[in-house]
Each structure stands twice: as structure tokens, then as C-alpha cells.
Design a protein around this motif. Structure first.
Motif, PDB file in Angstrom:
ATOM      1  N   LEU A  72       0.856  -1.095   0.044  1.00  0.00           N
ATOM      2  CA  LEU A  72      -0.024  -0.102   0.029  1.00  0.00           C
ATOM      3  C   LEU A  72       0.755   1.230   0.072  1.00  0.00           C
ATOM      4  O   LEU A  72       2.190   1.195   0.401  1.00  0.00           O
ATOM      5  CB  LEU A  72      -0.952   0.111   1.300  1.00  0.00           C
ATOM      6  CG  LEU A  72      -1.833  -0.992   1.386  1.00  0.00           C
ATOM      7  CD1 LEU A  72      -2.780  -0.686   2.446  1.00  0.00           C
ATOM      8  CD2 LEU A  72      -2.801  -0.905   0.128  1.00  0.00           C
ATOM      9  N   SER A  75       1.217   5.884   4.556  1.00  0.00           N
ATOM     10  CA  SER A  75       0.026   6.468   5.162  1.00  0.00           C
ATOM     11  C   SER A  75       0.398   7.944   5.702  1.00  0.00           C
ATOM     12  O   SER A  75       1.602   8.513   5.474  1.00  0.00           O
ATOM     13  CB  SER A  75      -0.260   5.764   6.416  1.00  0.00           C
ATOM     14  OG  SER A  75       0.709   5.782   7.382  1.00  0.00           O
ATOM     15  N   ARG A  81      -1.043   0.844   7.632  1.00  0.00           N
ATOM     16  CA  ARG A  81      -2.470   1.092   7.322  1.00  0.00           C
ATOM     17  C   ARG A  81      -3.420  -0.039   7.620  1.00  0.00           C
ATOM     18  O   ARG A  81      -4.372   0.080   7.230  1.00  0.00           O
ATOM     19  CB  ARG A  81      -2.545   1.538   5.838  1.00  0.00           C
ATOM     20  CG  ARG A  81      -1.619   2.855   5.634  1.00  0.00           C
ATOM     21  CD  ARG A  81      -1.633   3.392   3.979  1.00  0.00           C
ATOM     22  NE  ARG A  81      -3.083   4.026   4.117  1.00  0.00           N
ATOM     23  CZ  ARG A  81      -3.240   4.700   2.920  1.00  0.00           C
ATOM     24  NH1 ARG A  81      -2.474   4.459   1.627  1.00  0.00           N
ATOM     25  NH2 ARG A  81      -4.459   5.247   2.833  1.00  0.00           N
ATOM     26  N   GLY A 475      -6.402   1.064   0.099  1.00  0.00           N
ATOM     27  CA  GLY A 475      -5.440   1.242  -1.138  1.00  0.00           C
ATOM     28  C   GLY A 475      -5.885   2.379  -1.940  1.00  0.00           C
ATOM     29  O   GLY A 475      -5.169   2.981  -2.606  1.00  0.00           O
TER      30      GLY A 475
END
Length: 559
Positions: A72, A75, A81, A475
Motif C-alpha cells: 500500500l 500513510s 495502514r 489502498g
């Protein structure tokens, strides 16, 4: 006795309703016995009433494997995340998974007996002397000298298959945008947002195609390495059947067998029974084939001499049906002195058994434990029988203190029987569970366990406006969107788990300040927000639902 000329060999195939085309006997010849799935333990009654009324095979009926989840983007605060970087994905081999009886899933083995002759006519049930099936497994003995090498090869193959599955999914989800509108100039088309989207999409698809090609090449290379290893070490898969020990009950061993032996020998078999159609039901599916069925075992209690279970969730199993034919019909139940031949089917597709604690399987049969009413217990408290513990002399004795620490220890001086009421044991067990649940999460970092619990009404509620502001797609969330919900998520954690200061937002004592601190400090807001959505959704009226996965196969008519 001379065999009559009209006795053709038999073929044991799938029932006609599972043929690619019931009107095409040629396609039926190529089928194999079928496994039919049911959600009721009264499956035999259901099958006799309507053989085509059974459950569809779903994605949940495929073996899943644990693999690394796709990466991903970072963050807003650089923290994870999600609570786990693993995902549960369908095995690229798409091996069928068979749930256990405790999962409220039951299975029948179903086959049809036809004469292997022009027109592929059905066999006469009066000629069937007996029918049954065997459950076998395929295994490979790995030489110690090559174990390390092949372990690396298999790991690479599994990784490549998993990556290829993800890429195939991404390719199927890639969007194609049609920007060729009549009457629009080429320059206007090239300057439109849709044209830009098309370019991006085409670029993404091209990149995925390149990755798929390279992954396929890697997979082919690893397969070649595996074949070379098999040749060097002369390793061959072995087909094994189960043979019971004649001297010991429920004890046996797996041993090598031929695919289609001339006789059953000592191999363990399971019976199959003819489908007898009610006389007044002219449209019954059993009228159009000589159908036999039997219960598929998922556990028998058998073990080998070392205590290893006959069936487990690690091996690949398959079912092969057989039938014997006599030359001269005889009364039901009497001995057949003139058997003709033994006929074998092709094996079913391989399958594996679900683990006892399969996440999907255990959800099919929930268990509700009624907690005792404290006031009712106080009003009627008196010594009563419940669960009794018989303690021989010198049994271990321990007493706890009010703060949870260990108190006096020792051994019982004499034999005694202590009885505790069921409500008392239930209260203590629940207390211990609730006490140690946050400890287990903190010590081992098992934060995903927060998603394994929900209450009615739910203990966890979404912060106001959270769903509207944020789709909770880990995502797809932008850094700015994630940062905007940080305050709401923090407030929700304080309300449900208690702030680190030791006082909850509503003024009561916190559940555990350490849990609240960990959720705030170890994870990004999106991780906790996603957990809240999952738990709240689970407690809604729409999910989870015991009807999930209960979808029946479409019935077909005999041509």
C-alpha cells in the motif's frame, strides 16, 4: 460359466445431470463421479427426494493459502495502514476444499453406471452385485539429500503462482474507456479527460501484461527445475489406499495400491446404495440413469499405529468408485456365487479437508453460550451438582489471590471429589477470556483479533460522519483524506477502549489504556477505521448470515 456376449464392460461416470450435455453420451463417457454438497445432515432424504437439489460450489469451497498482501502507499503518519500484511487468497491450483461435519456441510459421492457400448445405454440395476468407493491419497517420499533443494523450488513456484493470480485479477479489473465518439474531431478527442484516462489505463494494462509474461517465464523455469530434480532423484508420486489392521480396532495404515486392481483385497471401502425412484414420480431424475450414492467421510476416528489420523487437512485425497456385476441375478441379500467383473471409475478431482478451526467453516454453525443471571443465582444459591473433579491423593492444589496472583500451592492430602455448578464455571471462564484477550493482543501484536469479535448491539460504533468522509478503502485513500479523519478515529478509540490517561470519554474507567495507546501509536487512522467498519458491518442485520453460501445448483431436464 461362459460370459454372455451381450455383457459389455461398464463405465462408472457422473450422473447425467452433471454431463456437459445430457443429450451427448460421448461427453458423458469422459466424466467422473461427482461430489454433491449439502447444508443439512438429512442429505440422504434430500437426495432421494430430488437428486438435483444440492448446493453450488463457491469460492469458499476452494483451498486458500496465506500470502503477502499487495503493498500500500505510505500513510499520513508513516505507520501501518492495516493490522496484518498477509491476505488469504485462493490457491492458484484451485483445489477443492471439503468442510467437516462440524462445519454443517455434508457430501455425497454420486455416480452413474452405463454400458460401455454404442449409444452408451444405462446398465440394468438387476445386474449390479455391489457398489462402493475408496478414498485414496497421492503422496511423494522426498529423499533427505534433496529436501532442501526441492523446498526452495516449491517455495518459488508457490510465490510465482500467487503473484500470477494477483496479476490476472488486476488485468480483469482494468478498465477500457471508449472515447471514439461520432462527430468529435481527433484534436478534441485527444484533449478530453476520457482520452487521458484511456492512455493511463492502456499503460497500466501494458505494464500488467509485461509482469504476467515475466512471471509465467519464471514459473516455467521453476517447473523445469522441479522436473530436473524429480529425474535426478527418481521421485514418483505414489497412490495409497487405507488398509485396516485386522487385530486392532480403528487402526490401519496407508499402503501403495494400483489405480484399478483386479480385486478389492484388504483396502477399506465405503458402501454405495442404489437410488430407488418412487413409482408414482415419472419426472424423477433417477428414472433416467442407474444412479448410486454414498456418504463421503471427513473423519472416521481411524489412526495409524503411531496415532496419526487417517484423514487430515494436509493431504490430497480423491475418491474412486467401483461396481461388481453378476452373471445371474439373485435374491437381494443372498450371496453371489458368480461374479463377473470388477469395474472402476476415474478418480474424482483431488480435494483437501478443511482444518477444524477453518474460519469460514466454524462460522456455519455458531454456538451461543447463555451467561448466568447473577441476581437469579444469588436468589437460589445452594450446593448443587455440576462438573465434578475427582482428585486422587497428591493432586496439584493452587489457590489464587484477589489481585490475580498465585496464592497457596501444594497437594491434596487425600482423595476428594469437588463439584462446581455449571453457571460458576461459565462465569469464571468468561472472566478469564475477557481478562486475557487484550493481553494476548498486546504481547503478540494480534490486532486483527479485534475483527473476530462483535456484539449485538455492537460495542464499537463509527465516529460521526466517518463513513461519509471516507470510503475506508486502505489502498485508495489519499493522505489528506486520511489525515482529516484522524481526530474522529482518535475520539472513537477513546470512547470504546479508553484513552491513555486512564479515563474513558464517558467518565468511566477504561477497558485497557494500553490497547488505546497501541491503536493510536502503532497504526495509521485508516487501519483502525477499517477495523471499525468491519466490526460494525458484522453486527448489522445483513452480515454475517448463515444463508451465505447456501445457493443451489440449477436443475436440468432430461432430453
Amino acid at each position: 460359466m461362459v460370459k454372455p456376449a451381450f455383457h459389455h464392460p461398464w463405465a462408472l461416470v457422473a450422473p447425467w445431470w452433471k454431463w456437459p450435455n445430457p443429450a451427448d453420451s460421448q461427453g458423458g463417457r469422459l466424466t467422473r463421479p461427482e461430489l454433491q454438497k449439502y447444508e443439512t445432515s438429512k442429505l440422504v432424504d434430500e437426495f432421494i427426494k430430488n437428486p438435483q437439489h444440492f448446493l453450488k460450489w463457491m469460492d469458499e469451497d476452494l483451498v486458500h493459502v496465506v500470502q503477502n498482501a499487495p503493498a500500500l502507499p505510505p500513510s499520513s503518519n508513516g505507520k501501518p495502514r492495516r493490522f496484518s500484511e498477509l491476505e488469504y487468497a485462493i490457491d492458484p491450483l484451485r483445489t477443492r476444499k471439503i468442510f467437516l461435519d462440524t462445519h454443517k456441510r455434508f457430501y455425497l459421492v454420486v455416480c452413474q453406471i452405463n454400458c460401455d457400448a454404442p449409444g452408451f445405454p444405462r446398465a440394468d440395476r438387476a445386474d449390479v452385485c455391489g457398489a462402493g468407493f475408496v478414498v485414496r491419497r497421492r503422496t511423494t517420499d522426498i529423499p533427505a539429500a534433496g529436501a532442501t533443494e526441492v523446498r526452495g523450488i516449491l517455495k518459488s513456484i508457490t510465490k510465482a503462482r500467487g503473484k500470477l493470480g494477483i496479476l490476472d485479477m488486476k488485468a480483469s479489473q482494468a478498465m477500457t474507456v471508449n472515447v471514439c465518439e461520432p462527430g468529435v474531431s481527433a484534436m478534441a478527442t485527444m484533449m478530453s479527460p476520457a482520452f487521458t484516462t484511456t492512455l493511463v489505463t492502456e499503460g497500466r494494462v501494458t505494464s500488467i501484461d509485461r509482469q504476467r509474461a515475466s512471471t509465467r517465464a519464471l514459473l516455467a523455469l521453476e517447473r523445469d527445475r522441479l522436473q530436473d530434480w524429480v529425474t535426478r532423484f527418481k521421485v514418483m508420486p505414489q497412490l495409497q489406499g487405507w488398509f485396516a489392521d485386522p487385530k486392532l480396532d480403528k487402526v490401519g495404515a496407508w499402503a501403495a495400491v494400483d489405480e484399478k486392481p483386479d480385486a478389492i483385497g484388504g483396502e477399506a471401502v465405503f458402501p454405495m446404495y442404489p437410488l430407488i425412484v418412487p413409482k408414482d414420480d415419472k419426472k424423477h431424475a433417477g428414472n433416467f440413469g442407474t444412479i448410486y450414492f454414498g456418504l463421503l467421510p471427513t473423519g472416521t476416528g481411524d489412526t495409524d499405529s503411531k496415532g496419526v489420523a487417517r484423514f487430515d487437512d494436509r493431504q490430497f485425497y480423491e475418491v474412486t468408485c467401483y461396481a461388481t456385476r453378476h452373471l445371474v441375478p439373485h435374491d437381494r441379500g443372498s450371496r453371489c456365487d458368480c461374479p463377473d467383473s470388477l469395474f472402476w471409475s476415474q478418480p474424482t478431482a483431488p480435494y483437501r479437508l478443511a482444518p477444524h478451526f477453518d474460519f469460514v467453516g466454524t462460522g456455519k454453525r455458531p454456538v451461543t453460550i447463555q451467561m448466568p443471571d447473577i441476581d437469579a443465582l444469588a436468589a437460589q444459591a445452594k450446593p448443587t451438582l455440576g462438573v465434578s473433579f475427582a482428585k486422587p491423593p497428591k493432586s496439584l492444589l493452587v489457590k489464587g489471590k484477589s489481585d490475580g496472583s498465585m496464592g497457596n500451592t501444594g497437594q491434596t492430602p487425600s482423595f476428594q471429589i469437588c463439584s462446581f455448578s455449571i453457571p460458576l464455571i461459565t462465569i469464571v471462564a468468561s472472566f478469564v477470556f475477557e481478562l486475557f484477550l487484550p493481553v494476548v493482543m498486546l504481547v503478540f501484536g494480534l490486532w486483527f483479533m479485534l475483527k473476530l469479535k462483535f456484539c449485538i448491539l455492537p460495542e464499537i460504533e463509527l465516529s460521526a460522519g466517518l463513513t461519509a468522509e471516507f470510503s475506508l478503502d486502505p489502498g485508495g485513500a489519499s493522505v489528506s483524506a486520511e489525515a482529516s479523519i484522524s481526530a474522529d478515529v482518535s475520539a472513537s478509540i477513546d470512547a470504546n477502549f479508553g484513552p491513555g490517561s486512564g479515563v474513558r470519554a464517558n467518565g468511566s474507567l477504561p477497558d485497557d489504556p494500553a490497547v488505546a495507546d497501541a491503536l493510536k501509536n502503532q497504526f495509521s487512522p485508516i487501519a483502525t477505521a477499517s477495523m471499525e467498519v468491519a466490526v460494525t458491518g458484522a453486527a448489522s442485520t445483513s452480515s454475517p448470515d448463515l444463508a451465505d453460501g447456501v445457493e443451489f445448483e440449477t436443475e436440468v431436464s432430461f432430453p
